[in-house]
Design an enzyme around this catalytic site. Sequence first.
Site, PDB file in Angstrom:
ATOM      1  N   HIS A 231       0.908  -1.176   0.071  1.00  0.00           N
ATOM      2  CA  HIS A 231       0.124  -0.050  -0.137  1.00  0.00           C
ATOM      3  C   HIS A 231       0.709   1.396   0.086  1.00  0.00           C
ATOM      4  O   HIS A 231       0.425   2.377  -0.412  1.00  0.00           O
ATOM      5  CB  HIS A 231      -0.861   0.097   1.219  1.00  0.00           C
ATOM      6  CG  HIS A 231      -1.825  -0.988   1.207  1.00  0.00           C
ATOM      7  ND1 HIS A 231      -1.741  -2.253   1.805  1.00  0.00           N
ATOM      8  CD2 HIS A 231      -3.264  -0.896   0.723  1.00  0.00           C
ATOM      9  CE1 HIS A 231      -2.714  -2.956   1.659  1.00  0.00           C
ATOM     10  NE2 HIS A 231      -3.788  -2.212   1.178  1.00  0.00           N
TER      11      HIS A 231
ATOM     12  N   ASP B  68      -4.705  -5.739  -8.008  1.00  0.00           N
ATOM     13  CA  ASP B  68      -4.828  -5.131  -6.597  1.00  0.00           C
ATOM     14  C   ASP B  68      -4.987  -3.528  -7.152  1.00  0.00           C
ATOM     15  O   ASP B  68      -4.729  -3.236  -8.066  1.00  0.00           O
ATOM     16  CB  ASP B  68      -3.640  -5.276  -5.964  1.00  0.00           C
ATOM     17  CG  ASP B  68      -4.092  -5.210  -4.086  1.00  0.00           C
ATOM     18  OD1 ASP B  68      -5.181  -4.624  -3.963  1.00  0.00           O
ATOM     19  OD2 ASP B  68      -3.348  -5.705  -3.453  1.00  0.00           O
TER      20      ASP B  68
END
Length: 231
Positions: free
Chosen positions: A79, A152
Amino acid sequence: MGAAIAGYLADIGFNVDFAPVADVLTNPNNPVIGPRSFGSDPQLVGDMVAAQVKAMLEAGVLPCAKHFPGHGDTSEDSHTGAAVTQRTAQELATCEYVPFKKAIAAGCPMVMVGHIQTPQVNGDDLPASLSSQMIDGVLRGELGFEGVVVADSFEMGAVIQAFDAGEAAVRFIQAGGDLILLPLDLELAYQGVLSAVREGGYFTRAPGPERAAHLAGEGARRPAWALGLYQ
Protein backbone atom coordinates in the site's frame (compact mmCIF):
# COMPACT_ATOMS: atom_id res chain seq x y z
CA MET A 1 -17.62 -18.18 7.27
CA GLY A 2 -17.84 -17.98 3.48
CA ALA A 3 -21.56 -18.67 3.57
CA ALA A 4 -22.11 -16.02 6.26
CA ILE A 5 -20.12 -13.35 4.42
CA ALA A 6 -21.72 -14.15 1.07
CA GLY A 7 -25.14 -14.22 2.69
CA TYR A 8 -25.03 -10.69 4.05
CA LEU A 9 -23.37 -9.39 0.87
CA ALA A 10 -26.11 -10.93 -1.27
CA ASP A 11 -28.75 -9.46 1.02
CA ILE A 12 -27.53 -5.95 0.27
CA GLY A 13 -27.13 -6.53 -3.45
CA PHE A 14 -23.47 -7.46 -3.94
CA ASN A 15 -22.51 -10.39 -6.16
CA VAL A 16 -18.70 -10.08 -5.96
CA ASP A 17 -16.32 -10.15 -3.00
CA PHE A 18 -12.58 -9.59 -3.39
CA ALA A 19 -11.84 -12.40 -0.98
CA PRO A 20 -10.64 -14.82 0.33
CA VAL A 21 -7.08 -13.96 1.29
CA ALA A 22 -4.95 -16.85 0.02
CA ASP A 23 -1.66 -15.56 1.43
CA VAL A 24 0.41 -17.92 3.58
CA LEU A 25 1.81 -15.98 6.54
CA THR A 26 5.43 -17.19 6.59
CA ASN A 27 7.00 -13.92 7.75
CA PRO A 28 6.05 -13.05 11.36
CA ASN A 29 7.17 -9.47 10.71
CA ASN A 30 4.82 -9.02 7.78
CA PRO A 31 3.17 -5.62 8.29
CA VAL A 32 0.06 -6.01 6.15
CA ILE A 33 -1.35 -9.56 6.02
CA GLY A 34 -1.29 -10.70 9.66
CA PRO A 35 -4.70 -11.97 10.84
CA ARG A 36 -6.10 -11.66 7.33
CA SER A 37 -4.32 -14.94 6.55
CA PHE A 38 -5.65 -18.34 7.55
CA GLY A 39 -2.19 -19.25 8.84
CA SER A 40 1.35 -20.37 8.05
CA ASP A 41 0.61 -23.90 6.82
CA PRO A 42 0.02 -23.79 3.04
CA GLN A 43 -2.15 -26.91 3.05
CA LEU A 44 -4.36 -25.58 5.83
CA VAL A 45 -4.62 -22.17 4.19
CA GLY A 46 -5.48 -23.86 0.91
CA ASP A 47 -8.22 -25.98 2.48
CA MET A 48 -9.74 -22.95 4.18
CA VAL A 49 -9.57 -20.87 1.00
CA ALA A 50 -11.17 -23.64 -1.05
CA ALA A 51 -13.97 -24.03 1.49
CA GLN A 52 -14.68 -20.30 1.44
CA VAL A 53 -14.67 -20.24 -2.37
CA LYS A 54 -17.20 -23.07 -2.56
CA ALA A 55 -19.44 -21.55 0.11
CA MET A 56 -19.48 -18.15 -1.56
CA LEU A 57 -20.25 -19.63 -4.95
CA GLU A 58 -23.11 -21.66 -3.48
CA ALA A 59 -24.50 -18.45 -1.95
CA GLY A 60 -24.41 -16.61 -5.28
CA VAL A 61 -21.37 -14.39 -4.70
CA LEU A 62 -18.26 -14.54 -6.87
CA PRO A 63 -15.04 -14.87 -4.83
CA CYS A 64 -11.59 -13.62 -5.79
CA ALA A 65 -8.52 -15.30 -4.28
CA LYS A 66 -5.73 -12.84 -3.43
CA HIS A 67 -2.88 -11.68 -3.48
CA PHE A 68 -1.05 -13.80 -6.06
CA PRO A 69 1.79 -14.84 -5.96
CA GLY A 70 1.54 -14.41 -2.18
CA HIS A 71 1.99 -11.44 0.15
CA GLY A 72 2.68 -13.37 3.35
CA ASP A 73 6.46 -13.53 2.99
CA THR A 74 7.10 -9.83 2.42
CA SER A 75 8.49 -7.42 4.99
CA GLU A 76 6.93 -4.44 3.23
CA ASP A 77 3.40 -3.13 2.70
CA SER A 78 2.53 -2.68 -0.98
CA HIS A 79 0.00 0.00 0.00
CA THR A 80 2.87 2.34 0.81
CA GLY A 81 5.70 1.19 -1.47
CA ALA A 82 7.50 -1.68 -3.13
CA ALA A 83 6.94 -5.13 -1.59
CA VAL A 84 9.43 -7.92 -2.32
CA THR A 85 9.56 -11.66 -1.81
CA GLN A 86 12.93 -13.35 -2.17
CA ARG A 87 11.34 -16.77 -2.58
CA THR A 88 12.64 -18.92 -5.42
CA ALA A 89 10.31 -20.45 -7.99
CA GLN A 90 10.51 -23.79 -6.17
CA GLU A 91 9.77 -22.23 -2.79
CA LEU A 92 6.78 -20.36 -4.18
CA ALA A 93 5.49 -23.54 -5.82
CA THR A 94 5.63 -25.56 -2.60
CA CYS A 95 4.16 -22.87 -0.35
CA GLU A 96 2.60 -19.68 -1.73
CA TYR A 97 1.01 -21.24 -4.82
CA VAL A 98 -0.70 -24.06 -2.89
CA PRO A 99 -3.76 -22.06 -1.74
CA PHE A 100 -4.20 -20.57 -5.21
CA LYS A 101 -4.11 -24.03 -6.77
CA LYS A 102 -6.79 -25.18 -4.35
CA ALA A 103 -8.88 -22.07 -4.99
CA ILE A 104 -8.70 -22.70 -8.74
CA ALA A 105 -9.61 -26.37 -8.26
CA ALA A 106 -12.61 -25.25 -6.17
CA GLY A 107 -13.86 -23.17 -9.10
CA CYS A 108 -12.70 -19.70 -8.08
CA PRO A 109 -13.59 -17.45 -11.05
CA MET A 110 -11.21 -14.59 -10.20
CA VAL A 111 -7.68 -14.19 -8.87
CA MET A 112 -6.24 -10.88 -7.71
CA VAL A 113 -2.58 -10.30 -8.52
CA GLY A 114 -0.62 -8.28 -5.99
CA HIS A 115 2.06 -5.64 -6.55
CA ILE A 116 4.75 -7.99 -5.27
CA GLN A 117 8.22 -8.11 -6.75
CA THR A 118 9.68 -11.61 -7.34
CA PRO A 119 13.32 -11.00 -8.29
CA GLN A 120 14.32 -14.65 -7.78
CA VAL A 121 11.78 -15.63 -10.44
CA ASN A 122 11.61 -12.62 -12.76
CA GLY A 123 15.17 -11.41 -12.36
CA ASP A 124 13.93 -7.80 -12.11
CA ASP A 125 11.95 -5.48 -9.86
CA LEU A 126 8.71 -5.56 -11.85
CA PRO A 127 5.70 -6.26 -9.61
CA ALA A 128 3.75 -9.43 -10.35
CA SER A 129 0.73 -7.34 -11.35
CA LEU A 130 2.67 -6.03 -14.35
CA SER A 131 4.63 -9.17 -15.16
CA SER A 132 3.68 -11.41 -18.09
CA GLN A 133 5.90 -14.11 -16.60
CA MET A 134 3.87 -14.15 -13.39
CA ILE A 135 0.40 -13.70 -14.91
CA ASP A 136 0.54 -15.49 -18.26
CA GLY A 137 3.48 -17.73 -17.46
CA VAL A 138 2.77 -18.87 -13.91
CA LEU A 139 -0.85 -18.10 -13.01
CA ARG A 140 -2.36 -19.05 -16.35
CA GLY A 141 0.35 -21.40 -17.63
CA GLU A 142 1.64 -23.35 -14.63
CA LEU A 143 -1.44 -23.12 -12.39
CA GLY A 144 -3.92 -23.44 -15.25
CA PHE A 145 -6.13 -20.51 -14.26
CA GLU A 146 -8.63 -19.61 -17.00
CA GLY A 147 -10.71 -17.03 -15.18
CA VAL A 148 -10.55 -13.29 -14.68
CA VAL A 149 -7.26 -11.80 -13.50
CA VAL A 150 -7.84 -8.76 -11.30
CA ALA A 151 -5.18 -6.23 -10.33
CA ASP A 152 -4.86 -5.09 -6.75
CA SER A 153 -5.60 -1.38 -6.36
CA PHE A 154 -3.60 0.73 -8.80
CA GLU A 155 -3.57 3.67 -6.40
CA MET A 156 -1.20 1.80 -4.07
CA GLY A 157 2.33 3.01 -3.47
CA ALA A 158 3.96 -0.01 -5.12
CA VAL A 159 2.47 1.15 -8.44
CA ILE A 160 2.20 4.93 -8.32
CA GLN A 161 5.78 5.42 -7.13
CA ALA A 162 7.09 3.78 -10.30
CA PHE A 163 4.44 4.16 -13.03
CA ASP A 164 1.81 6.64 -14.10
CA ALA A 165 -1.78 5.40 -14.41
CA GLY A 166 -1.65 5.04 -18.18
CA GLU A 167 1.58 3.06 -18.30
CA ALA A 168 0.50 0.80 -15.44
CA ALA A 169 -2.82 0.02 -17.13
CA VAL A 170 -1.17 -0.86 -20.44
CA ARG A 171 1.48 -3.00 -18.76
CA PHE A 172 -1.17 -4.91 -16.80
CA ILE A 173 -3.16 -5.78 -19.91
CA GLN A 174 0.04 -6.63 -21.78
CA ALA A 175 0.92 -9.03 -18.97
CA GLY A 176 -2.39 -10.87 -19.36
CA GLY A 177 -4.59 -9.02 -16.87
CA ASP A 178 -8.28 -8.29 -17.28
CA LEU A 179 -9.71 -6.00 -14.59
CA ILE A 180 -7.95 -2.97 -13.08
CA LEU A 181 -9.02 -1.72 -9.67
CA LEU A 182 -8.91 1.93 -8.67
CA PRO A 183 -6.38 3.53 -11.03
CA LEU A 184 -5.14 6.75 -9.47
CA ASP A 185 -6.27 8.64 -12.58
CA LEU A 186 -9.08 6.80 -14.36
CA GLU A 187 -9.04 9.04 -17.42
CA LEU A 188 -5.28 8.67 -17.86
CA ALA A 189 -5.55 4.89 -17.51
CA TYR A 190 -8.40 4.76 -20.02
CA GLN A 191 -6.64 6.98 -22.54
CA GLY A 192 -3.43 5.00 -22.12
CA VAL A 193 -5.12 1.72 -23.01
CA LEU A 194 -7.13 3.35 -25.81
CA SER A 195 -3.98 4.83 -27.35
CA ALA A 196 -2.17 1.49 -27.11
CA VAL A 197 -5.02 -0.24 -28.93
CA ARG A 198 -5.10 2.41 -31.66
CA GLU A 199 -1.35 2.39 -32.16
CA GLY A 200 -1.19 -1.39 -32.26
CA GLY A 201 1.68 -3.68 -31.35
CA TYR A 202 1.14 -3.42 -27.59
CA PHE A 203 -1.07 -6.43 -27.00
CA THR A 204 -0.31 -9.96 -28.19
CA ARG A 205 -3.92 -10.84 -27.39
CA ALA A 206 -6.18 -8.18 -28.83
CA PRO A 207 -8.35 -6.41 -26.25
CA GLY A 208 -11.09 -6.44 -28.89
CA PRO A 209 -13.19 -9.48 -29.90
CA GLU A 210 -10.66 -12.09 -28.75
CA ARG A 211 -10.18 -10.41 -25.37
CA ALA A 212 -13.92 -10.01 -24.93
CA ALA A 213 -14.34 -13.68 -25.75
CA HIS A 214 -11.86 -14.52 -23.02
CA LEU A 215 -13.72 -12.41 -20.46
CA ALA A 216 -17.08 -13.88 -21.46
CA GLY A 217 -15.79 -17.42 -21.99
CA GLU A 218 -15.07 -20.52 -19.99
CA GLY A 219 -13.20 -18.82 -17.19
CA ALA A 220 -15.55 -15.96 -16.43
CA ARG A 221 -19.02 -16.20 -17.85
CA ARG A 222 -19.86 -19.83 -17.15
CA PRO A 223 -19.69 -19.60 -13.32
CA ALA A 224 -21.60 -16.32 -13.39
CA TRP A 225 -24.28 -17.71 -15.69
CA ALA A 226 -24.58 -20.73 -13.44
CA LEU A 227 -25.17 -18.40 -10.50
CA GLY A 228 -27.68 -16.31 -12.40
CA LEU A 229 -25.58 -13.17 -11.92
CA TYR A 230 -26.20 -11.91 -15.45
CA GLN A 231 -29.97 -12.06 -15.09
